[in-house]
Scaffold this active site. Structure first.
Site, short mmCIF file in Angstrom:
data_model
loop_
_atom_site.label_atom_id
_atom_site.label_comp_id
_atom_site.label_asym_id
_atom_site.label_seq_id
_atom_site.Cartn_x
_atom_site.Cartn_y
_atom_site.Cartn_z
N ASP A 10 0.82 -1.21 0.00
CA ASP A 10 0.00 0.00 0.00
C ASP A 10 0.86 1.26 0.00
OD1 ASP A 10 0.92 -0.52 2.57
OD2 ASP A 10 -1.06 -1.02 3.35
N GLU A 12 -9.73 -1.80 5.20
CA GLU A 12 -10.39 -1.50 6.47
C GLU A 12 -11.67 -2.34 6.61
OE1 GLU A 12 -8.52 -0.05 8.37
OE2 GLU A 12 -8.10 2.06 7.95
N HIS A 34 -7.43 -4.81 9.95
CA HIS A 34 -7.09 -4.61 8.53
C HIS A 34 -5.79 -5.32 8.16
CE1 HIS A 34 -4.81 -0.59 9.46
NE2 HIS A 34 -3.95 -1.56 9.36
N ASN A 43 -7.67 -2.89 14.16
CA ASN A 43 -9.07 -3.12 13.74
C ASN A 43 -9.19 -4.30 12.77
OD1 ASN A 43 -8.00 -2.17 11.38
ND2 ASN A 43 -9.37 -0.41 11.18
C1 F6R Z 1 1.28 -1.53 6.17
C2 F6R Z 1 0.04 -2.27 6.24
C3 F6R Z 1 -0.76 -2.34 7.50
C4 F6R Z 1 0.08 -2.63 8.74
C5 F6R Z 1 -0.80 -2.61 9.99
C6 F6R Z 1 -0.02 -2.89 11.24
O1 F6R Z 1 1.84 -1.66 4.86
O2 F6R Z 1 -0.35 -2.78 5.26
O3 F6R Z 1 -1.72 -3.35 7.36
O4 F6R Z 1 0.70 -3.88 8.60
O5 F6R Z 1 -1.41 -1.37 10.08
O6 F6R Z 1 0.87 -1.84 11.46
P1 F6R Z 1 1.99 -1.96 12.57
O7 F6R Z 1 2.86 -3.09 12.17
O8 F6R Z 1 2.73 -0.66 12.53
O9 F6R Z 1 1.31 -2.22 13.86
#
Ligand code: F6R
Length: 264
Positions: free
Chosen positions: A68, A144, A139, A137
């Site tokens: 992303d 989301e 994702h 959450n």
């Molecule tokens: C980032 C992504 C998100 C993160 C998720 C967890 O490229 O795709 O899904 O993996 O938000 O973020 P952290 O690891 O910072 O807790």
């Protein structure tokens, strides 16, 4: 789904790297790695870099695709995922910059950029191992809650929760973009292997829902229950809400030799 409970985040990173290296060696030069940003995969990248530096792994001819990118951050912005991937993946793993792809969140035509991204993944023959983290959450990528389980790469609006979670990377909450381009859940599910890493108490509920909850778009990571080769690698704290934790530990202890991942 394989659930691997490690004593701490460093061990989880080493396990994930060893699993990825195993696949990379099987695939050879055409290896395609799917990469995530955020805190969760950093220890995995470090452990992969250690394998590369010690000559145990060479993926320099391979390619990488990020999950992303924020929409609207200018090129070179330190928190743009293009920059984060360059620093944490491309350079330490000695990948060629031209073989590392990140959705273009600054494109004039974002819809077309999303279509092009999916087409590029298809053209290369798909992702061999997709690294994932999970949001509080549920994702994965930036899919989301209520994302279609069949979704493709597209523009998404970040939830207030995700913007708050990611505000730690910016000077203020206001600077966190509202939109992103993200691979869809359908796109992610086409990777031949997925490796999700999570550590810390704050991820315990998300991990329990991904692994043991119902499959629901309200918790997008739960779609991984439908993946044939999904490995969830967590530390003790992130595993603390798993009902079948003892079973996962027992299973790992009794894995047949041929299924074992040799951790460096
Ligand atoms: C980032 C992504 C998100 C993160 C998720 C967890 O490229 O795709 O899904 O993996 O938000 O973020 P952290 O690891 O910072 O807790």
């Amino acid at each position: 789904m394989d659930v691997i409970i490690c004593k701490d985040a460093a061990e989880a990173g080493r396990y994930a790297a060893a699993k990825i290296a195993m696949v990379a060696k099987e695939v050879g030069n055409r290896f395609v790695l799917g990469v995530a940003t955020g805190s969760s995969p950093l220890r995995t990248y470090q452990a992969l870099a250690d394998l590369v530096d010690s000559g145990k792994l060479d993926i320099s001819e391979g390619s990488a695709f990020a999950l992303d990118e924020y929409v609207g951050l200018p090129k070179g912005h330190p928190e743009s995922y293009a920059e984060v991937i360059r620093k944490t993946v491309t350079e330490p793993l000695h990948l060629k910059p031209e073989n590392v792809h990140v959705p273009d969140g600054f494109a004039k035509d974002l819809k077309q950029a999303a279509l092009d991204y999916d087409a590029a993944i298809k053209a290369i023959g798909g992702v061999d191992v997709q690294i994932l983290g999970v949001g509080s959450n549920g994702h994965i990528g930036f899919n989301e809650p209520t994302s279609s389980l069949a979704s493709r790469t597209r523009i998404k609006t970040l939830t207030p929760q995700t913007r708050e979670d990611n505000a730690r990377f910016f000077d203020s909450l206001e600077q966190v973009p509202h939109h992103c381009l993200t691979q869809g859940l359908g796109t992610i599910m086409e990777a031949r292997n997925v490796v999700l890493v999570a550590d810390g108490e704050h991820k315990a509920e998300a991990i329990a829902a991904v692994v043991e909850g119902p499959i629901t778009s309200m918790f997008p990571g739960s779609v991984l229950q439908m993946h044939q080769h999904a490995t969830i690698i967590v530390d003790e704290a992130a595993a603390s809400k798993l009902k079948l934790a003892d079973y996962y530990r027992d299973m790992l202890e009794h894995l047949p030799e041929w299924q074992r991942v040799k951790v460096a």
